[in-house]
Enzyme design. Structure first.
Site, short mmCIF file in Angstrom:
data_model
loop_
_atom_site.label_atom_id
_atom_site.label_comp_id
_atom_site.label_asym_id
_atom_site.label_seq_id
_atom_site.Cartn_x
_atom_site.Cartn_y
_atom_site.Cartn_z
N HIS A 177 -11.92 -6.18 8.44
CA HIS A 177 -12.66 -5.76 7.15
C HIS A 177 -13.79 -4.95 7.40
CE1 HIS A 177 -9.98 -9.38 6.25
NE2 HIS A 177 -10.13 -9.08 5.13
N GLU A 189 1.00 -1.20 -0.13
CA GLU A 189 -0.13 0.02 0.14
C GLU A 189 0.76 1.27 0.00
OE1 GLU A 189 -0.41 -2.62 2.09
OE2 GLU A 189 -2.24 -3.66 1.15
C1 LIG Z 1 -1.69 -4.98 4.12
C2 LIG Z 1 -2.95 -5.85 3.49
N1 LIG Z 1 -3.05 -5.31 2.32
C3 LIG Z 1 -3.97 -6.28 1.59
C4 LIG Z 1 -4.60 -7.53 2.19
C5 LIG Z 1 -5.59 -7.92 1.36
N2 LIG Z 1 -5.25 -9.32 1.12
C6 LIG Z 1 -5.42 -10.27 1.82
S1 LIG Z 1 -4.58 -11.71 1.34
C7 LIG Z 1 -3.91 -11.08 -0.04
C8 LIG Z 1 -2.94 -11.88 -0.81
C9 LIG Z 1 -1.68 -12.39 -0.12
O1 LIG Z 1 -0.89 -13.16 -1.00
P1 LIG Z 1 0.23 -13.88 -0.37
O2 LIG Z 1 1.05 -13.10 0.66
O3 LIG Z 1 1.12 -14.77 -1.55
O4 LIG Z 1 -0.43 -15.15 0.62
P2 LIG Z 1 -1.45 -16.48 0.00
O5 LIG Z 1 -2.73 -15.77 0.20
O6 LIG Z 1 -0.88 -16.68 -1.20
O7 LIG Z 1 -1.14 -17.53 1.12
C10 LIG Z 1 -4.43 -9.80 0.15
C11 LIG Z 1 -3.97 -8.73 -1.21
C12 LIG Z 1 -4.37 -7.71 3.48
N3 LIG Z 1 -5.10 -8.65 4.09
N4 LIG Z 1 -3.51 -6.92 4.19
#
Ligand SMILES: Cc1ncc(C[n+]2csc(CCOP(=O)(O)OP(=O)(O)O)c2C)c(N)n1
Ligand SMILES: [Mg+2]
Lengths: 343, 340
Positions: A148, A78
């Site tokens: 959320h 972000e």
């Molecule tokens: C600071 C933040 N930004 C956005 C999100 C929304 N979000 C939740 S999971 C995710 C993707 C995460 O991907 P990754 O780190 O590769 O983990 P995976 O889900 O593949 O296990 C996002 C963008 C969040 N939880 N926290």
């Protein structure tokens, strides 16, 4: 300026509307982005998962229409999203950045508060990031818990240089987003995500804007003024209905813009009604309602017939199982209305 | 990996997967509000958990339920958390899958991504000062590795020489965003090198390889009192969460070819069968057993009471301050509970 008598029209949507289309708030946002991308060559739309349409589908089909250079995914950061957006906007271009959830805007707090908000001021007006708009879904959804569901508008309303806007329905969402994007100042545009699909309206298909910094009297009344913004306006409309059934007439005001905000419309109303309630989902302490209440007190002191009330979220993180007890629902609001008229 | 451990790791992988299937379906049936499966990543999570010491302090992201199970977190605890009951030690405050256990040394999951990385470094620094014979282990996705906190954490761990093991689950996606749009260059691995941290890439779908790499890395963290980064290359074969529909952005052929070819559970089972450590019948019986246990736990949790509304105000501070007491009164009043 404050307190000067003037009548406001109830709606700021273009009056000579030609064609409309049924849209939910998500589609209205999408439409505003499409118009922007079509009319403003410099505009780009980006953020986490924006390319495939966004986790809320607000950017769907934009990439197909405008290409991968103008609608794209960013890495998951972000502070990166906002910092990048600031640099792009500083080149006199239009950057519409999406923060996936308002709850995740905080890593970008420094970029927003210290950079975007002060870019113009610190350069003596040589540089600015007026082309920057940050969209972020906010508010309760029924099962979001503390990460959320947040409504973080008050943090940003404490920051001179920013504008903060929140729409209450699809018609305002489209017009206000277009205004925000075209406003020559950085704007944070909070979208109450509960409304994305739950509220549908006949939205003008044309390009239109709705003035920022102008509150809207959504329902005229004479006994109590109810002030809110975003999804809470709908709660206040229901409150007004409940009150009406008991013979109490409520005026409902949607602030629309929180920074700068239209104190004049509020003050004019409270001078007539002598009673005011301000309501928001965010925790009560230091919420934006405190600012509204203080302003009312200052300008309407001799017209007030009862203390200004704030019906807000409690001073706890947003709960999960107890969401319905946390929210300032119509029952809590209407109880306050009856308290005030009994006072 | 010792023979007995092999079987236990496999069983916990299966247990995780069966549990995921049931809770995923429970969400689809509206019995819980949300769920995230760990499908495809069972070896990365469970075999790494097995190679850690039970007292190593863990900071995880949200897809590491296999580690919780490995450490002894019960299916009843899973069900109570997902159903937000009075028996959830987290008091029903967080969305499903945000488990935590002080007893098991796993810090409570937090949704904001990347935030746990610097926490792990701080915890490891404590262990170093106290000369404790344990490490901090920090799990995160490759998506989270783009957050500023990731970079801060690696830099702190390196400059302050902290015994922390960074475990990146590189599963190919961050929601819809594929790794090609997440980073260029040589993956998450190369970041370690950039910060002066020993780093290794491992086939995250090979339980034996994960176990070996994590065991070595852990010893190294301890003996040199310094950080190590492992990139566990795996594949998210499920949707991101129950709020996601991956068919919108992922080619079903990719899922078929990559996802199934690499299935960690199938691979490990074949290995165990070959060595006569596990039989088809045992496999079927074990799955049936876990399924029954899961359904039982879920049904019991559904009958459990929800936490009292007073729980909304506790734990905001160590003791409930006066203004929250007053607000609690208002909340109870709204519920029609006037008698305090
Ligand atoms: C600071 C933040 N930004 C956005 C999100 C929304 N979000 C939740 S999971 C995710 C993707 C995460 O991907 P990754 O780190 O590769 O983990 P995976 O889900 O593949 O296990 C996002 C963008 C969040 N939880 N926290
Ligand atoms: Mg990932």
């Amino acid at each position: 300026m404050l307190g000067k008598k003037r009548r406001r029209k109830l709606s700021s949507v273009p009056e000579a509307v030609t064609a409309t289309k049924r849209m939910n708030l998500c589609a209205a946002v999408n439409d505003a982005l499409r118009i922007t991308l079509k009319k403003d060559d410099s505009s780009i739309v980006f953020g986490e998962d924006v390319a495939f349409g966004g986790v809320f589908r607000c950017t769907s089909e934009l990439r197909e229409q405008f290409g991968r250079n103008r609608v794209f995914n960013t890495p998951l950061s972000e502070q990166g999203i906002v910092g990048f957006a600031i640099g792009y906007a500083a080149m006199n271009c239009t950057a519409v950045a999406e923060i996936q959830f308002a709850d995740y805007i905080y890593p970008a707090f420094d970029q927003i508060v210290n950079e975007a908000a002060k870019y113009r001021y610190r350069s003596g007006g040589m540089f600015n990031v007026g082309g920057l708009t940050i969209r972020a879904p906010c508010g309760a959804v029924g099962h979001g818990g503390h990460y959320h569901s947040q409504s973080p508008e008050a943090y940003f309303c404490h920051t001179p240089g920013l504008k903060v806007v929140m729409p209450r329905d699809p018609i305002r969402a489209k017009g206000l987003l277009l205004s925000s994007i075209r406003d020559p100042n950085p704007v944070i545009f909070f979208e109450p995500k509960i409304l994305y699909r739950s509220v549908v309206a006949e939205v003008p298909v044309e390009d239109y804007t709705i003035p920022l910094e102008t509150a809207e009297v959504v329902r005229p009344g004479k006994d109590v003024t109810l002030i809110g913004w975003g999804a809470q306006v709908n709660v206040l409309m229901e409150t007004a209905q409940l009150a009406e059934a008991k013979g109490v007439s409520c005026e409902v005001i949607d602030l629309v813009s929180l920074l700068p905000w239209d104190a004049e419309t509020v003050v004019e109303s409270v001078k007539r009604t002598g009673k005011a309630i301000v309501s928001h989902e965010a925790p009560i302490t230091n919420g934006f309602g405190a600012e509204v209440a203080a302003t009312i007190q200052e300008h309407c002191f001799y017209n007030l017939e009862a203390p200004v009330r704030r019906i807000c979220g409690f001073d706890t993180p947003f709960p999960l199982v107890h969401e319905k007890y946390y929210l300032p629902n119509k029952w809590r609001c209407v109880e306050a209305v009856f308290d005030l008229v009994a006072a | 990996m010792p023979t007995e451990t092999r079987k236990e790791v496999y069983k916990t992988m299966v247990r995780t997967s069966v549990m995921d299937d049931i809770f995923y379906l429970a969400q689809r049936q509206g019995r819980i509000s949300f769920y995230m499966t760990c499908s495809g990543e069972e070896a990365s999570v469970v075999a790494s958990a097995a190679a850690l010491n039970q007292s190593d302090e863990v900071f995880a992201q949200y897809r590491e339920q296999g580690l919780f199970l490995w450490r002894g977190f019960g299916l009843d605890e899973v069900a109570n958390q997902c159903c937000s009951t009075t028996k959830d030690p987290g008091k029903g405050r967080q969305m499903p899958v945000h488990y935590g256990s002080k007893e098991l040394h796993v810090h409570t999951i937090s949704s904001p991504l990347g935030t746990q990385l610097p926490h792990a470094v701080g915890a490891a620094y404590h262990m170093k000062l106290k000369e404790e014979k344990r490490i901090a282990a920090c799990y995160f996705g490759e998506g989270a590795s783009s957050e500023g906190d990731f970079h801060a954490a690696l830099n702190f761990a390196s400059t302050l020489q902290c015994p922390v093991l960074f475990l990146c689950r590189n599963n190919g996606y961050a929601i819809s965003t594929p790794t090609e749009e997440q980073y260029h260059g040589d993956g998450v691995l190369s970041r370690g090198q950039g910060y002066g941290i020993d780093a290794l890439r491992v086939d995250g779908n090979d339980a034996i390889a994960v176990y070996a790499a994590v065991s070595d890395a852990r010893s190294k963290c301890l003996s040199t009192q310094s950080p190590v980064l492992l990139e566990l290359v795996t594949y998210r074969s499920g949707h991101h969460s129950t709020s996601d529909d991956s068919t919108r952005y992922r080619d079903p052929d990719e899922l078929q070819s990559v996802g199934h070819q690499l299935s960690a559970i199938d691979r490990f089972r074949a290995y165990l069968y070959d060595r006569k450590l596990w039989t088809d019948q045992e496999d079927r019986e074990f799955r049936d057993h876990v399924r029954a246990e899961c359904l039982h736990a879920l049904e019991a949790a559904e009958r459990e009471r929800k936490p009292p509304v007073t729980g909304m105000m506790s734990d905001v501070y160590e003791t409930v301050p006066k203004h929250l007491h007053e607000q609690q009164y208002a909340a109870l009043h709204q519920m029609g509970v006037d008698d305090l």
